[in-house]
Design an enzyme around this catalytic site. Structure first.
Site, PDB file in Angstrom:
ATOM      1  N   ASP A  59     -41.750  79.816 -84.077  1.00 26.39           N
ATOM      2  CA  ASP A  59     -42.834  80.570 -83.452  1.00 26.39           C
ATOM      3  C   ASP A  59     -44.077  80.584 -84.335  1.00 26.39           C
ATOM      4  O   ASP A  59     -44.049  80.186 -85.503  1.00 26.39           O
ATOM      5  CB  ASP A  59     -42.393  82.017 -83.197  1.00 26.39           C
ATOM      6  CG  ASP A  59     -41.418  82.128 -82.031  1.00 26.39           C
ATOM      7  OD1 ASP A  59     -41.350  81.177 -81.239  1.00 26.39           O
ATOM      8  OD2 ASP A  59     -40.736  83.161 -81.932  1.00 26.39           O
ATOM      9  N   LYS A  94     -45.890  81.630 -79.634  1.00 27.10           N
ATOM     10  CA  LYS A  94     -46.458  82.520 -78.630  1.00 27.10           C
ATOM     11  C   LYS A  94     -47.416  83.479 -79.303  1.00 27.10           C
ATOM     12  O   LYS A  94     -47.116  84.069 -80.326  1.00 27.10           O
ATOM     13  CB  LYS A  94     -45.362  83.318 -77.921  1.00 27.10           C
ATOM     14  CG  LYS A  94     -44.409  82.457 -77.107  1.00 27.10           C
ATOM     15  CD  LYS A  94     -43.406  83.317 -76.361  1.00 27.10           C
ATOM     16  CE  LYS A  94     -42.511  82.469 -75.487  1.00 27.10           C
ATOM     17  NZ  LYS A  94     -41.577  83.292 -74.699  1.00 27.10           N
ATOM     18  N   MET A 150     -47.426  94.499 -82.001  1.00 21.80           N
ATOM     19  CA  MET A 150     -48.168  93.705 -80.999  1.00 21.80           C
ATOM     20  C   MET A 150     -49.069  94.585 -80.135  1.00 21.80           C
ATOM     21  O   MET A 150     -49.165  94.401 -78.926  1.00 21.80           O
ATOM     22  CB  MET A 150     -47.185  92.919 -80.116  1.00 21.80           C
ATOM     23  CG  MET A 150     -46.345  91.916 -80.886  1.00 21.80           C
ATOM     24  SD  MET A 150     -45.116  91.065 -79.864  1.00 21.80           S
ATOM     25  CE  MET A 150     -43.913  92.368 -79.614  1.00 21.80           C
TER      26      MET A 150
END
Length: 525
Positions: free
Chosen positions: A36, A58, A175
């Site tokens: 990732d 991502k 996030m």
């Protein structure tokens, strides 16, 4: 064929030293790594030689692969008999969709094991001196994500602010930077005290870590005003006011700046990225330095001063058509290590014996290409003294018998026109066979455009062109990085897109690129 195994592996939260011993063990022995965007770049260097590295990163609003596609990729690689490390930032089961991937492997009959990683939810606040629990301050903590749902392909905020506002203890939000204003406003509207201590820790546990301490009512204004962006961890609660560090934050920030590594972003193919990374990697433990001899000049790169970022967005797509009959050609010409690797792989796939090359003469553009041949027991007959297409073509033109000799160019479809042009000018017979095509992975390029390392290395004119086309399409600017070109042809393309000064390696090799950057970095000190 016996099936391989998938290891859902936590890569830690920024500092490569936080990787667990078990994760290091499987990473150093696996056949493929699927990783990732938040994985520390240094971890990829621990993979064994020949390990396939596949980026599926991502980031908010830009997904390289859908989750179903990642699942299918893991299944496909395991069914090829490979052991696969699915490398994730933090811990696979903390908002990492590790559970979904485990269930997919289980359903497909693939052996799977989860290897826990150190989660940013705990480690990043700790790195900033904030314990998520502390007696008489916080008896518990709650971890939530700021992007828990998707609607029409876009992440959206989904939080129960009434419940979160009533919770005692520490609230940790991962996030959440893209929704920071909504989070702060939502908690305040639900009754959370405006003076509740808060902290935002950006790029935690790394040499680039920054920490903002404030209160809830000023959280968004101060964080946005001071340029705090993802990746960052948001901490809300009384514990955020604690500062369990050995020095003040001003001293800590100054120490971090003095110890900050010089970042080197490398564009190009995965092979090129890895070769540049290797050039910077420490090879002599007792000397604590890397020595590169380029044009009789020795350049010493101090141990640990550089951090290489994988910013590659080029992929090698081999030609599916069979290799031509090589019997009519005396000279085979390779212009890149990728070409040699694809050629030898096609020979294997088509069951063509290497003895077919008996009597053939081989020309290569430089020592990097020659080394890939040598690794397979084949030695080049000609390498130009200056490693570029023009000198390769002119040198061959002086060696080839015009009447009897035919030459085949085994290279990328986008190869320079200079090679056939010089052959035509010298009335030399030649044939082109495109071994592979270089294509741009647009999703990965989108992620690359957000990064601004101290130095950015380009390995080809096509890479330069693709990078600046992406910048133009997205409206992104990079006024920070010092551009570095591996050769003059690359530099010529760069001049078409920017007037800024750039560096050019003294020769077209990754060793020369490393030396060029080192010399420039030393001059700036």
């Amino acid at each position: 064929m016996e099936k391989g195994k998938v290891y859902l592996t936590g890569g830690g939260c920024g500092d490569a030293g936080l990787l667990t011993l078990k994760a290091l063990e499987v990473l150093s022995s696996c056949d493929a790594v699927v990783y990732d965007s938040l994985v520390p770049e240094e971890l990829l260097s621990y993979a064994k030689g020949g390990c396939e590295k596949i980026y599926v990163g991502k980031r908010y609003g830009s997904h390289s692969m859908k989750q179903s596609e990642i699942n299918n990729l893991l299944i496909e690689k395991a069914r090829e008999g490979r052991n696969v490390v699915r490398l994730k930032g933090g811990d696979p089961y903390v908002f990492g969709r590790g559970g979904e991937e485990y269930l997919a492997m289980q359903e497909a009959g693939i052996s799977c094991e989860e290897i826990p990683g150190i989660s940013s939810a705990i480690a990043v606040p700790a790195a900033a001196g904030i314990p998520v629990t502390h007696r008489e301050v916080s008896s518990g903590f709650t971890v939530v994500t700021g992007t828990t749902a998707e609607e029409r392909g876009h992440a959206r905020l989904q939080m129960d602010f009434d419940t979160l506002a009533r919770l005692e203890g520490t609230l940790v939000i991962l996030m959440g930077m893209h929704h920071l204003k909504e989070i702060a406003d939502g908690l305040l509207a639900a009754g959370k005290n405006a003076d509740t201590p808060c902290a935002v820790i950006m790029e935690g546990t790394t040499g680039r870590q920054r920490c903002l301490r404030t209160v809830l009512s000023k959280l968004y204004e101060e964080a946005s005003g001071q340029g705090f962006t993802s990746p960052a961890v948001i901490v809300i609660g009384a514990a955020a006011a604690l500062n369990l560090t050995a020095q003040s934050e001003e001293v800590a920030d100054e120490k971090a700046r003095s110890e900050r590594k010089i970042t080197v972003g490398v564009t190009g193919t995965p092979y090129f990225v890895e070769k540049v990374r290797t050039a910077f990697r420490e090879t002599e433990e007792e000397k604590h330095r890397i020595n590169h001899k380029v044009n009789e000049t020795v350049c010493e790169i101090p141990r640990g001063n550089f951090e290489v970022w994988d910013m590659g967005f080029m992929e090698v797509c081999p030609n599916i058509s069979p290799l031509p009959d090589l019997g009519d050609y005396e000279w085979l010409v390779f212009t890149s290590p990728n070409g040699v690797r694809v050629f030898l792989e096609k020979m294997r796939q088509e069951r063509k014996d290497l003895r077919m090359l008996c009597g053939k003469r081989i020309a290569v553009i430089g020592p990097g290409t020659a080394r890939v041949l040598e690794d397979n027991g084949i030695y080049a007959d000609y390498t130009p003294k200056i490693y570029n297409t023009a000198h390769l073509a002119k040198g061959l033109a002086q060696r080839i018998n015009k009447k009897k000799t035919a030459t085949i160019f085994l290279r990328a479809r986008q190869g320079s026109e200079m090679l056939p042009q010089i052959f035509a000018e010298n009335d030399l017979a030649y044939c082109e066979y495109p071994l592979y095509e270089l294509v741009v992975c647009e999703e990965k390029r989108d992620t690359v455009l957000t990064k601004k390392p101290d130095y950015m290395v380009f390995g080809s004119a096509m890479g330069v062109r693709a990078y600046f086309e992406g910048m133009e399409q997205s409206g992104v600017r990079n006024d920070v990085s010092r551009y570095v070109c591996i050769g003059e042809q690359c530099g010529e393309e760069l001049r078409k897109h920017t007037r800024r000064e750039y560096l050019t390696a003294k020769e077209s090799s990754v060793e020369a690129v490393a030396a060029c950057i080192c010399e420039d970095a030393v001059d700036k000190k």
